[in-house]
Write an enzyme that holds these catalytic residues in place. Sequence first.
Site: not given
Ligand code: BG6
Length: 516
Positions: A264, A259
């Site tokens: 990320h 995920d």
């Molecule tokens: C998403 C995930 O891609 O990114 C989530 O699927 C996560 O689980 C989210 O909570 C976090 O994104 P941000 O922008 O809130 O850091």
Amino acid sequence: MAVADCTAMPRPKPDDRRGHPADPCILAIFGASGDLAKRKLFPALLNLRRSGLLRDELAVLGLATSEMTTEAFRDRLTADLRTFAPEDVDSDLWRWLAQRIHYLPGDFRSPDLYPRIAESLRELESSRGSRGNVLFYLATPPDFFGDIVDQLGPNGLTTEADEAWRRVIVEKPFGNSYDSARELNARLRKVLTEEQIYRIDHYLGKETVQNLLVFRFANGIFEPIWNRRYIDNVQITVAETVGVEQRGRYYEHAGALRDMVANHLFQLLSLIGMEPPSSFEAEAVRDEKGKVLRALTPLSPEEVLTRTVRGQYGESTIPEHPSLAYRAEARVDPHSHTETFVALKLGIDNWRWADVPFYLRTGKRLPAHRTDIAITFRRPPHRLFRDTGIADFAPNVLVLHLQPDEGISLSFQAKIPGPVVKTGSVEMDFNYAERFGRTPSTGYETLLYDCMCGDPTLFQRADSVEDGWSVVAPILDVWKALPPRTFPNYAAGTWGPKEADDLLARDGRAWRNGPA
Ligand code: BG6
């Protein structure tokens, strides 16, 4: 207002087109009644229009399964925006956008839907003057991606003619393993060229993430010390306080590694680790980022055991902040082995980074909502102050705070005033909001705008998605073969399992937990 015309000019470089409205187009959103559309996409369109970056010729075609008229869809969005863009919902801005939004119900797997989409696009094009440009946004669950694109092709919806463009934004997750990502890439490329595919990672839409490039390459002083000679280690933390919320069904098959890490965190790692690109052109930037992922040292099965840590949250032990264990959340198996926390020690095997550990961690239900990158520099090479009573001093740490309190800080040693030589750590701080103020942003503005202008710099290329999966594949294999025996192994509201601290302690280091 006279504006430069994106379509009539050679593709502008990102800097040239700043401030010019995007190409006229129809944005066709598959999954238009879902969470992403109401929370992010429609508010982002409002913000783009406010900044003068959307033309009057814009139209939006919402596609979803529920039977509804365009009027009913607009009313529903108006109600949603009371929560997600409350300042704008009663404004001319929303009236401007609402009258451009249309709705078409249908089953995304049914071949009947696509000729109807073609018909609606023709009508909107002639009423709005969008010049044949269409941006399809796949904001659906991932198992629809391939099926939708399979149908777009034969119905002529992806054919680019007479300077008109057709592009497809694919949301994450892009596959759930190396093989499935490759399969999906191959399937999309049967219908689309690579130039038409925009694989989104919303972390690249964050201003502070984009600023990593500026910070590194628009300043002369950091690049010379950005290497193994001066840097001791890098820590990347993406900590969330929220649990799995209502996404149990998806998360059970994903887990934190798929995920968050494969996308990320690897994006952040590549921006920190990349070599300076030869220009700010999309391919030059994406080539350099890709090289970092390819240089990540693959983990052997033994190293997976010693360099990776997985965790799952149990219930909170803090009476004032009660929360459920992961296994008690909705749509989660009560014996689930899915990890909600990951910590990794990775190495980049190249001249710049050999032997510099990159520690990555991410987790849900941690004590703070915080994304940051801490770069710890080596200590001075000789102990000039050894006879002064100063035992040891903290190394310089550069922290790039990506969210929620965006900024950059650098800690260094200073002499504490007084006749006895004593030193203490002090910080130089830059805070985005204080310096630039806050502008409303969902993180999707730049991504939508760039796609409408044909700039793929901030989107993932096929090879980098596959490279990301190939790094996590050996970890997934070992974890699958050895199911965790101690889950849940951290209480909600703590910094993950003890093994994550041990991972750094073995190297004589500690996570930078800092203030929440
Ligand atoms: C998403 C995930 O891609 O990114 C989530 O699927 C996560 O689980 C989210 O909570 C976090 O994104 P941000 O922008 O809130 O850091």
